[in-house]
Design an enzyme around this catalytic site. Structure first.
Site, PDB file in Angstrom:
ATOM      1  N   LEU A  37       0.389  -3.933   9.552  1.00  0.00           N
ATOM      2  CA  LEU A  37       0.361  -2.962   8.463  1.00  0.00           C
ATOM      3  C   LEU A  37      -0.948  -3.121   7.702  1.00  0.00           C
ATOM      4  O   LEU A  37      -1.393  -4.237   7.451  1.00  0.00           O
ATOM      5  CB  LEU A  37       1.532  -3.198   7.501  1.00  0.00           C
ATOM      6  N   ASP A  38      -1.559  -2.007   7.313  1.00  0.00           N
ATOM      7  CA  ASP A  38      -2.773  -2.060   6.505  1.00  0.00           C
ATOM      8  C   ASP A  38      -2.479  -2.728   5.159  1.00  0.00           C
ATOM      9  O   ASP A  38      -1.341  -2.673   4.669  1.00  0.00           O
ATOM     10  CB  ASP A  38      -3.309  -0.649   6.260  1.00  0.00           C
ATOM     11  N   PRO A  39      -3.479  -3.324   4.526  1.00  0.00           N
ATOM     12  CA  PRO A  39      -3.264  -3.962   3.213  1.00  0.00           C
ATOM     13  C   PRO A  39      -2.643  -3.024   2.181  1.00  0.00           C
ATOM     14  O   PRO A  39      -1.826  -3.448   1.366  1.00  0.00           O
ATOM     15  CB  PRO A  39      -4.673  -4.392   2.808  1.00  0.00           C
ATOM     16  N   ALA A  41      -0.596  -0.612   2.702  1.00  0.00           N
ATOM     17  CA  ALA A  41       0.748  -0.182   3.088  1.00  0.00           C
ATOM     18  C   ALA A  41       1.768  -1.242   2.701  1.00  0.00           C
ATOM     19  O   ALA A  41       1.465  -2.430   2.623  1.00  0.00           O
ATOM     20  CB  ALA A  41       0.803   0.079   4.591  1.00  0.00           C
ATOM     21  N   ARG A 174      -2.560   7.441   8.932  1.00  0.00           N
ATOM     22  CA  ARG A 174      -3.808   7.868   8.283  1.00  0.00           C
ATOM     23  C   ARG A 174      -4.470   9.001   9.062  1.00  0.00           C
ATOM     24  O   ARG A 174      -5.064   9.913   8.475  1.00  0.00           O
ATOM     25  CB  ARG A 174      -4.778   6.686   8.171  1.00  0.00           C
TER      26      ARG A 174
END
Length: 293
Positions: A37-39, A41, A174
């Site tokens: 997971l992206d930071p 998110a 995204r």
């Protein structure tokens, strides 16, 4: 200690940060996660502990998200963490137009991952290349979006739409936000993202780090069992003799399972022994988690 932690990842931490913190809290070395997971998110980050790390590849691939897409804005990272490329108020857009545009993103679709992503091109991560200002051609990927549902719509200069998205592995939300903006000719970027389900684990059953620390202090913390998210695989039960042989690495008679099928393997008493593969009328040990004495 072996099994799964269903972590509700907080905003601002990388998945690697979460692994490091969990390793420290649980005091275990062998640990891994299913799906980065992206930071920016939040939400479900399944973490395998101990021997359960060997099961990560067998978890179901489906994921679900709640995404907020802001229209009228384009950024370098396709989310609000990046620099703004263009910003133009959108005052003539309505929900029906957005709903029709979103339909193009259901089913099997071609998608170009964001420039700031962990995809490797020529052995280098895209985000590393992007930070150096290097431009490379990002290969198109085929991904699958099973369902998309609009949850809320907020009009204004920079309207936002909340969308529930169920998709397969490798799908970049995204990129959906960016591409929706392209279809609408407004520009679009991801304003917020929460993963509500991943690899057989769900947000309602997840723990925050605060929850985890409290349960560890009171001695009430329990991992999900190793087979908790493997219900999509067929299972087979072995008698004590066969179970002992199988756990020792021996192939045993398969008793009618489909060829090349991946199976959950259990002992007579219900203990989960690991993962086996049915091949040429034999059950071959692939991942053995238990020993039968």
């Amino acid at each position: 200690m072996q099994g799964f932690l269903n972590l509700n990842k907080p905003f601002g931490l990388t998945s690697h940060d979460c692994i490091a913190k969990t390793r420290k809290l649980l005091r275990v070395k062998r640990i891994g996660h299913a799906g980065t997971l992206d930071p920016a998110a939040t939400g479900v980050l399944p973490i395998a502990v101990g021997k359960a790390t060997r099961l990560l590849q067998y978890l179901p691939k489906e994921k679900a998200y709640k995404a907020t897409i802001r229209l009228g804005v384009r950024t370098t990272t396709d989310d609000l963490q990046g620099e703004i490329i263009t910003q133009q108020p959108v005052t003539d857009l309505n929900l029906e137009t957005v709903k029709l545009a979103l339909q193009q993103f259901e089913g099997k679709i071609e998608q170009i991952p964001p420039n700031y992503s962990a995809i490797q091109v020529q052995g280098k991560r895209l985000y590393d290349l992007a930070r150096k200002g290097e431009t490379v051609e990002v290969p198109v990927r085929m991904v699958e979006v099973f369902k998309m549902e609009i949850l809320d719509w907020r009009a204004g200069e920079f309207p936002e739409v909340d969308v529930a998205i169920a998709c397969g592995t490798g799908t970049y939300i995204r990129a959906i936000a960016r591409d929706l903006g392209t279809v609408l000719n407004t520009g679009g970027t991801l304003a917020a993202l929460q993963r509500t389900a991943s690899s057989g684990f769900f947000l309602a059953d997840s723990l925050t780090f605060t929850d985890l620390e409290a349960q560890l202090q009171t001695g009430t913390f329990q991992l999900f069992p190793p087979d908790a998210a493997l219900g999509h695989l067929q299972s087979t039960n072995l008698n004590t003799t066969d179970a002992r042989k199988w756990c020792q690495g021996q192939k045993i008679g398969d008793r009618g399972n489909s060829n090349s099928e991946i199976l959950r393997v259990y002992a007579e008493d219900g203990r989960f022994l690991g993962i086996g593969q049915s091949q040429d009328d034999l059950l071959i040990p692939v991942v053995v988690l238990e020993a039968i004495s």
